[in-house]
Design a protein around this motif. Structure first.
Motif, PDB file in Angstrom:
ATOM      1  N   LEU A   9      -6.373  29.764 -20.426  1.00 43.61           N
ATOM      2  CA  LEU A   9      -4.922  29.655 -20.553  1.00 43.61           C
ATOM      3  C   LEU A   9      -4.346  30.810 -21.366  1.00 43.61           C
ATOM      4  O   LEU A   9      -3.276  31.332 -21.035  1.00 43.61           O
ATOM      5  N   ALA A  10      -5.043  31.226 -22.405  1.00 44.52           N
ATOM      6  CA  ALA A  10      -4.569  32.350 -23.212  1.00 44.52           C
ATOM      7  C   ALA A  10      -4.529  33.627 -22.378  1.00 44.52           C
ATOM      8  O   ALA A  10      -3.547  34.383 -22.427  1.00 44.52           O
ATOM      9  N   ILE A  11      -5.551  33.879 -21.605  1.00 47.79           N
ATOM     10  CA  ILE A  11      -5.581  35.068 -20.753  1.00 47.79           C
ATOM     11  C   ILE A  11      -4.425  35.025 -19.764  1.00 47.79           C
ATOM     12  O   ILE A  11      -3.707  36.007 -19.581  1.00 47.79           O
ATOM     13  N   ARG A  12      -4.228  33.875 -19.147  1.00 47.20           N
ATOM     14  CA  ARG A  12      -3.146  33.715 -18.164  1.00 47.20           C
ATOM     15  C   ARG A  12      -1.786  33.955 -18.812  1.00 47.20           C
ATOM     16  O   ARG A  12      -0.905  34.577 -18.233  1.00 47.20           O
ATOM     17  N   THR A  13      -1.603  33.462 -20.031  1.00 53.74           N
ATOM     18  CA  THR A  13      -0.334  33.594 -20.746  1.00 53.74           C
ATOM     19  C   THR A  13      -0.088  35.022 -21.207  1.00 53.74           C
ATOM     20  O   THR A  13       1.047  35.505 -21.139  1.00 53.74           O
ATOM     21  N   LEU A  14      -1.114  35.695 -21.676  1.00 52.52           N
ATOM     22  CA  LEU A  14      -0.967  37.013 -22.288  1.00 52.52           C
ATOM     23  C   LEU A  14      -0.885  38.170 -21.297  1.00 52.52           C
ATOM     24  O   LEU A  14      -0.360  39.228 -21.638  1.00 52.52           O
ATOM     25  N   ARG A  15      -1.370  37.995 -20.123  1.00 50.13           N
ATOM     26  CA  ARG A  15      -1.440  39.127 -19.197  1.00 50.13           C
ATOM     27  C   ARG A  15      -0.049  39.536 -18.710  1.00 50.13           C
ATOM     28  O   ARG A  15       0.789  38.695 -18.401  1.00 50.13           O
ATOM     29  N   PRO A  16       0.175  40.847 -18.649  1.00 48.73           N
ATOM     30  CA  PRO A  16       1.464  41.310 -18.125  1.00 48.73           C
ATOM     31  C   PRO A  16       1.540  41.186 -16.605  1.00 48.73           C
ATOM     32  O   PRO A  16       2.623  41.037 -16.040  1.00 48.73           O
ATOM     33  N   ASN A  17       0.386  41.246 -15.934  1.00 52.83           N
ATOM     34  CA  ASN A  17       0.297  41.029 -14.489  1.00 52.83           C
ATOM     35  C   ASN A  17      -1.150  40.663 -14.164  1.00 52.83           C
ATOM     36  O   ASN A  17      -1.993  40.631 -15.055  1.00 52.83           O
ATOM     37  N   GLU A  18      -1.437  40.401 -12.909  1.00 55.96           N
ATOM     38  CA  GLU A  18      -2.755  39.888 -12.536  1.00 55.96           C
ATOM     39  C   GLU A  18      -3.875  40.922 -12.616  1.00 55.96           C
ATOM     40  O   GLU A  18      -5.042  40.557 -12.616  1.00 55.96           O
ATOM     41  N   THR A  19      -3.546  42.206 -12.676  1.00 54.60           N
ATOM     42  CA  THR A  19      -4.590  43.226 -12.651  1.00 54.60           C
ATOM     43  C   THR A  19      -4.768  43.962 -13.972  1.00 54.60           C
ATOM     44  O   THR A  19      -5.754  44.677 -14.143  1.00 54.60           O
ATOM     45  N   THR A  20      -3.852  43.801 -14.906  1.00 47.84           N
ATOM     46  CA  THR A  20      -3.960  44.481 -16.196  1.00 47.84           C
ATOM     47  C   THR A  20      -4.852  43.668 -17.131  1.00 47.84           C
ATOM     48  O   THR A  20      -4.591  42.489 -17.357  1.00 47.84           O
ATOM     49  N   PRO A  21      -5.890  44.296 -17.685  1.00 50.62           N
ATOM     50  CA  PRO A  21      -6.781  43.563 -18.590  1.00 50.62           C
ATOM     51  C   PRO A  21      -6.063  43.112 -19.863  1.00 50.62           C
ATOM     52  O   PRO A  21      -5.167  43.792 -20.361  1.00 50.62           O
ATOM     53  N   VAL A  22      -6.481  41.971 -20.358  1.00 49.17           N
ATOM     54  CA  VAL A  22      -5.999  41.447 -21.634  1.00 49.17           C
ATOM     55  C   VAL A  22      -7.089  41.736 -22.654  1.00 49.17           C
ATOM     56  O   VAL A  22      -8.253  41.387 -22.434  1.00 49.17           O
ATOM     57  N   SER A  23      -6.718  42.364 -23.759  1.00 48.39           N
ATOM     58  CA  SER A  23      -7.727  42.713 -24.763  1.00 48.39           C
ATOM     59  C   SER A  23      -8.263  41.461 -25.447  1.00 48.39           C
ATOM     60  O   SER A  23      -7.542  40.480 -25.635  1.00 48.39           O
ATOM     61  N   THR A  24      -9.525  41.521 -25.805  1.00 50.45           N
ATOM     62  CA  THR A  24     -10.117  40.389 -26.522  1.00 50.45           C
ATOM     63  C   THR A  24      -9.462  40.227 -27.894  1.00 50.45           C
ATOM     64  O   THR A  24      -9.385  39.113 -28.408  1.00 50.45           O
ATOM     65  N   GLY A  25      -8.954  41.322 -28.467  1.00 48.15           N
ATOM     66  CA  GLY A  25      -8.219  41.227 -29.734  1.00 48.15           C
ATOM     67  C   GLY A  25      -6.956  40.401 -29.589  1.00 48.15           C
ATOM     68  O   GLY A  25      -6.634  39.588 -30.464  1.00 48.15           O
ATOM     69  N   SER A  26      -6.239  40.589 -28.485  1.00 49.85           N
ATOM     70  CA  SER A  26      -5.030  39.803 -28.226  1.00 49.85           C
ATOM     71  C   SER A  26      -5.365  38.328 -28.037  1.00 49.85           C
ATOM     72  O   SER A  26      -4.648  37.445 -28.519  1.00 49.85           O
ATOM     73  N   ILE A  27      -6.449  38.082 -27.334  1.00 49.32           N
ATOM     74  CA  ILE A  27      -6.893  36.697 -27.121  1.00 49.32           C
ATOM     75  C   ILE A  27      -7.257  36.065 -28.456  1.00 49.32           C
ATOM     76  O   ILE A  27      -6.868  34.930 -28.745  1.00 49.32           O
ATOM     77  N   VAL A  60      -9.942  40.325 -17.087  1.00 54.43           N
ATOM     78  CA  VAL A  60      -9.051  39.997 -15.978  1.00 54.43           C
ATOM     79  C   VAL A  60      -9.628  38.746 -15.331  1.00 54.43           C
ATOM     80  O   VAL A  60     -10.850  38.652 -15.135  1.00 54.43           O
ATOM     81  N   LEU A  61      -8.790  37.799 -15.005  1.00 52.67           N
ATOM     82  CA  LEU A  61      -9.256  36.596 -14.327  1.00 52.67           C
ATOM     83  C   LEU A  61      -9.755  36.932 -12.928  1.00 52.67           C
ATOM     84  O   LEU A  61      -9.119  37.713 -12.209  1.00 52.67           O
ATOM     85  N   THR A  62     -10.871  36.350 -12.541  1.00 53.16           N
ATOM     86  CA  THR A  62     -11.337  36.455 -11.164  1.00 53.16           C
ATOM     87  C   THR A  62     -10.525  35.472 -10.322  1.00 53.16           C
ATOM     88  O   THR A  62      -9.715  34.694 -10.851  1.00 53.16           O
ATOM     89  N   GLU A  63     -10.764  35.467  -9.040  1.00 47.80           N
ATOM     90  CA  GLU A  63     -10.073  34.517  -8.169  1.00 47.80           C
ATOM     91  C   GLU A  63     -10.355  33.076  -8.613  1.00 47.80           C
ATOM     92  O   GLU A  63      -9.448  32.251  -8.694  1.00 47.80           O
ATOM     93  N   GLU A  64     -11.624  32.793  -8.908  1.00 51.59           N
ATOM     94  CA  GLU A  64     -11.984  31.453  -9.377  1.00 51.59           C
ATOM     95  C   GLU A  64     -11.347  31.163 -10.738  1.00 51.59           C
ATOM     96  O   GLU A  64     -10.852  30.066 -10.989  1.00 51.59           O
ATOM     97  N   GLY A  65     -11.367  32.140 -11.641  1.00 53.51           N
ATOM     98  CA  GLY A  65     -10.750  31.981 -12.955  1.00 53.51           C
ATOM     99  C   GLY A  65      -9.248  31.763 -12.851  1.00 53.51           C
ATOM    100  O   GLY A  65      -8.675  30.950 -13.576  1.00 53.51           O
TER     101      GLY A  65
END
Length: 124
Positions: A9-27, A60-65
């Motif tokens: 949920l944190a990754i989904r919330t923090l990402r600016p779009n579906e392909t931009t990685p979210v840093s583990t620091g932000s998480i 980045v979330l995979t399709e399953e993620g």
């Protein structure tokens, strides 16, 4: 909340779009965890096929993620509405967060149908 649910949920919330990685620091900041803990969980989620993790880049979330994160977000929204509107709990977001990884999407949808049927959108 189940730990991997919190991270997805944190990754989904923090990402600016579906392909931009979210840093583990932000998480880590979002969840109040150490960067090492966030990196460790990113690796576990990567091994389970839920994220793609590139060290020093992020996740980045995979399709399953993505699918799992979407279901968790829907369940969280329903539980927020239930805790706020039906149970009238002041700290409804914290309660919903504690429950979201333990309630199946089927139970959440049934809850929405039965108890929140007078409202079409269960978004908080």
């Amino acid at each position: 909340m189940v730990p991997d649910a919190r991270y997805l949920l944190a990754i989904r919330t923090l990402r600016p779009n579906e392909t931009t990685p979210v840093s583990t620091g932000s998480i880590a900041d979002e969840l109040g965890r150490s960067p090492a803990a966030a990196t460790e969980m990113a690796e576990r989620l990567n091994e389970r096929g839920l994220v793609e993790h590139e060290p020093y880049e992020g996740v980045v979330l995979t399709e399953e993620g993505e699918s799992r994160a979407d279901r968790l977000a829907r369940t969280y929204e329903i539980l927020c509405r239930f805790c706020r509107d039906v149970l009238r709990i002041d700290e409804y977001e914290a309660e919903a967060s504690a429950l979201v990884g333990t309630v199946s999407p089927d139970v959440a949808e049934r809850l929405a149908e039965v108890l929140l049927s007078d409202e079409a959108d269960p978004s908080p």
